[in-house]
Write a protein that holds these residues in place. Structure first.
Motif, PDB file in Angstrom:
ATOM      1  N   LYS A 398       0.828  -1.205   0.000  1.00  0.00           N
ATOM      2  CA  LYS A 398       0.000   0.000   0.000  1.00  0.00           C
ATOM      3  C   LYS A 398       0.865   1.258   0.000  1.00  0.00           C
ATOM      4  N   SER A 399       1.938   1.218   0.783  1.00  0.00           N
ATOM      5  CA  SER A 399       2.853   2.355   0.832  1.00  0.00           C
ATOM      6  C   SER A 399       3.519   2.590  -0.518  1.00  0.00           C
ATOM      7  N   LYS A 400       3.922   1.504  -1.183  1.00  0.00           N
ATOM      8  CA  LYS A 400       4.579   1.628  -2.485  1.00  0.00           C
ATOM      9  C   LYS A 400       3.608   2.114  -3.563  1.00  0.00           C
ATOM     10  N   ILE A 401       2.358   1.660  -3.508  1.00  0.00           N
ATOM     11  CA  ILE A 401       1.351   2.094  -4.480  1.00  0.00           C
ATOM     12  C   ILE A 401       1.047   3.578  -4.301  1.00  0.00           C
ATOM     13  N   LYS A 402       1.013   4.008  -3.050  1.00  0.00           N
ATOM     14  CA  LYS A 402       0.770   5.428  -2.767  1.00  0.00           C
ATOM     15  C   LYS A 402       1.897   6.287  -3.338  1.00  0.00           C
ATOM     16  N   LYS A 403       3.144   5.831  -3.161  1.00  0.00           N
ATOM     17  CA  LYS A 403       4.281   6.577  -3.698  1.00  0.00           C
ATOM     18  C   LYS A 403       4.270   6.586  -5.225  1.00  0.00           C
ATOM     19  N   ALA A 404       3.772   5.492  -5.818  1.00  0.00           N
ATOM     20  CA  ALA A 404       3.696   5.408  -7.275  1.00  0.00           C
ATOM     21  C   ALA A 404       2.489   6.156  -7.834  1.00  0.00           C
ATOM     22  N   MET A 405       1.639   6.691  -6.946  1.00  0.00           N
ATOM     23  CA  MET A 405       0.452   7.472  -7.317  1.00  0.00           C
ATOM     24  C   MET A 405      -0.501   6.677  -8.201  1.00  0.00           C
ATOM     25  N   LEU A 406      -0.726   5.424  -7.834  1.00  0.00           N
ATOM     26  CA  LEU A 406      -1.670   4.562  -8.532  1.00  0.00           C
ATOM     27  C   LEU A 406      -2.989   4.511  -7.763  1.00  0.00           C
ATOM     28  N   ASP A 407      -4.088   4.560  -8.483  1.00  0.00           N
ATOM     29  CA  ASP A 407      -5.410   4.531  -7.861  1.00  0.00           C
ATOM     30  C   ASP A 407      -5.843   3.079  -7.686  1.00  0.00           C
ATOM     31  N   ILE A 408      -5.214   2.401  -6.722  1.00  0.00           N
ATOM     32  CA  ILE A 408      -5.480   0.978  -6.476  1.00  0.00           C
ATOM     33  C   ILE A 408      -5.603   0.760  -4.979  1.00  0.00           C
ATOM     34  N   SER A 409      -6.644   0.064  -4.565  1.00  0.00           N
ATOM     35  CA  SER A 409      -6.811  -0.249  -3.146  1.00  0.00           C
ATOM     36  C   SER A 409      -6.113  -1.572  -2.833  1.00  0.00           C
ATOM     37  N   VAL A 410      -5.571  -1.660  -1.627  1.00  0.00           N
ATOM     38  CA  VAL A 410      -4.878  -2.875  -1.185  1.00  0.00           C
ATOM     39  C   VAL A 410      -5.441  -3.290   0.171  1.00  0.00           C
ATOM     40  N   THR A 411      -5.879  -4.533   0.266  1.00  0.00           N
ATOM     41  CA  THR A 411      -6.374  -5.074   1.528  1.00  0.00           C
ATOM     42  C   THR A 411      -5.718  -6.431   1.755  1.00  0.00           C
ATOM     43  N   ASN A 412      -6.011  -7.018   2.894  1.00  0.00           N
ATOM     44  CA  ASN A 412      -5.505  -8.372   3.167  1.00  0.00           C
ATOM     45  C   ASN A 412      -6.637  -9.216   3.740  1.00  0.00           C
ATOM     46  N   ALA A 413      -6.511 -10.517   3.602  1.00  0.00           N
ATOM     47  CA  ALA A 413      -7.539 -11.439   4.096  1.00  0.00           C
ATOM     48  C   ALA A 413      -6.946 -12.830   4.162  1.00  0.00           C
ATOM     49  N   SER A 414      -7.670 -13.734   4.802  1.00  0.00           N
ATOM     50  CA  SER A 414      -7.270 -15.135   4.796  1.00  0.00           C
ATOM     51  C   SER A 414      -7.693 -15.764   3.468  1.00  0.00           C
ATOM     52  N   LEU A 415      -7.061 -16.855   3.117  1.00  0.00           N
ATOM     53  CA  LEU A 415      -7.380 -17.508   1.848  1.00  0.00           C
ATOM     54  C   LEU A 415      -8.836 -17.977   1.806  1.00  0.00           C
TER      55      LEU A 415
END
Length: 467
Positions: A398-415
């Motif tokens: 999420k931190s890297k996507i924010k720095k890259a200025m991409l409009d993408i959400s990042v979440t996590n979950a169990s399989l």
């Protein structure tokens, strides 16, 4: 048995373990709350209190099994499945002589599955305006039948099974054989079966022991991170190259954060090192068993903080001795194995792994077509439990996507709880096939990585997304 058959069995065991842990992990907070109240207010606790001690029994007997039953039903069929699971679990709880955690693990999903089938059968058969009436009565009738069935027929069966298992555990403990469990548990950890062992097997039996004796060593068969920290500290001193440089940070995460998955790549890199946690865990369990160690609830995550918080009055010295005794033995064995290792430097090994990972990522992306930030709007990082390594990996990405200025959400979950509207799933390469077998959305794309905390692998994904 060939490699593919072995892999299939590993995936099946992982799935079953993930299925069990998906009912327990979301309720760990309730177990911790019960553990703290138990440690503080029972007659042998830190501050005995007869009034507050009244919370201990009902919480163990009713709340914990019903929470597990609700979660099991919810995982199958949402809120309606959860309610059905809670109702069905109540049937096996009432009148039982032992804690019915396993009853909740079975009745919850079973009730969720039955109500799901009933809803599917009723779909389209209700006249307009009667939907709510039919939904409520179908749930009530099915739930009531399952509750009666649980009390009348299933509870006695579970009672016999759990009593037999408890007698078996007591037999093993009486003969000092519990340390031998490390022979199976330590290798199973690095195959991502740790949650299956800890929450699917040890926790239900451990809770039963707490109800009888006020603590249990079973919570520490898998939940003791001392031997894992020992391996990481050995890498800090005797490792080479990249592994040695990254080991200090990983040691802190394993010991104080309790995220065991961070340790897995270091053992998978040199499989012989699994001997260190085996003998380290044996040492810990021997000390715990000989001198009466144990905790009042499962230390989850396996942080030393959680370990100490779940330690009851009178067991601090033995528990600390067991933790650091296992850590020391594991450190000495891992240090010796790393010292005599004459294989190629870790830098080269890791470089090969990184190259292989990059090729895997590229091949995956190429097979599925061009991926751009326009087609990927939601990324999910998935691990077995969805609470440890995937959370850290999602935070990093999420931190890297924010720095890259991409409009993408990042979440996590169990399989086991991956939503259908995810565009890209990132998981460990050893969990990749399992993830693919679970997700039904044909448009979802997958990437397998070798380390949830390896920045370079996320950089490769970001680079591809930016293109």
């Amino acid at each position: 048995m060939d490699v593919s058959q072995t892999k299939n069995w590993q995936i099946k065991i992982q799935k079953f373990g993930g299925f069990l842990s998906s009912m327990v992990m979301p309720n760990i907070g309730a177990f911790i709350a019960w553990g703290i109240i138990t440690a503080l207010f029972i007659p042998t606790g830190w501050i005995p209190n007869e009034f507050l001690n009244r919370l201990v029994g009902p919480t163990l007997t009713y709340l914990l099994p019903i929470l597990i039953g609700y979660t099991g039903g919810y995982n199958i069929h949402g809120k309606r499945g959860g309610v059905a699971g809670a109702i069905a679990t109540m049937g096996v709880v009432i009148g039982a002589d032992v804690t019915m955690l396993i009853g909740g693990m079975i009745m919850g999903p079973l009730a969720g599955w039955i109500i799901k089938k009933a809803d599917k059968w009723l779909e389209g058969k209700c006249k307009p305006g009667f939907e709510m009436l039919i939904d409520n009565f179908s749930l009530g009738i099915i739930g009531g039948i399952l509750m009666i069935l649980g009390l009348w027929a299933i509870e006695p069966v579970f009672n016999v099974i759990l009593t037999s298992l408890s007698l078996g555990v007591n037999w093993v403990l009486a003969r000092g054989l519990i340390p031998l469990a490390s022979i199976f548990v330590a290798p199973a950890q690095v195959l991502f079966l740790n949650n299956a062992i800890n929450h699917g097997i040890m926790a239900p039996l451990g809770v039963q022991q707490v109800a009888e004796y006020g603590k249990s060593i079973l919570f520490l068969v898998e939940g003791n991170s001392g031997p894992l920290v020992g391996v990481m500290l050995a890498y800090c001193i005797f490792g080479k190259g990249i592994a040695k440089k990254t080991a200090p940070a990983a040691s802190v995460i394993v010991m104080f954060g309790g995220i065991a998955e961070v340790y897995f790549p270091y053992v998978l890199m040199k499989p012989i090192l699994v001997l260190a946690p085996i003998f380290g865990s044996m040492t810990s369990l021997f000390i715990f068993q000989t001198f009466g160690g144990g905790t009042v609830a499962v230390p989850s995550p396996g942080s030393i903080f959680a370990f100490l918080m779940m330690t009851p009055k009178g067991s601090f010295i033995v528990n600390i001795a067991g933790y650091f005794g296992g850590l020391l033995v594991s450190f000495l064995i891992a240090g010796f194995l790393l010292k005599i290792d004459k294989s190629e430097p870790d830098d080269e090994v890791l470089a090969e792994e990184t190259t292989a990972a990059d090729l895997s990522v590229n091949n995956t992306l190429n097979e599925m077509g061009d991926i751009t930030s326009n087609t990927v709007k939601r990324i999910l990082v998935a691990c077995d439990a969805g609470m440890g390594s995937s959370a850290m990996g999602a935070s990093l990405l999420k931190s890297k996507i924010k720095k890259a200025m991409l409009d993408i959400s990042v979440t996590n979950a169990s399989l086991n709880n991956i939503p259908d509207d995810v565009d890209l799933i990132i998981t460990h390469k050893d969990l990749l096939e399992r993830a693919k077998s679970i997700v039904k959305n044909p448009n979802t794309q997958f990437i397998g990585i070798s380390n949830f905390l390896e920045a370079k692998e996320y950089d490769k994904i970001i680079e591809t997304l930016k293109k």
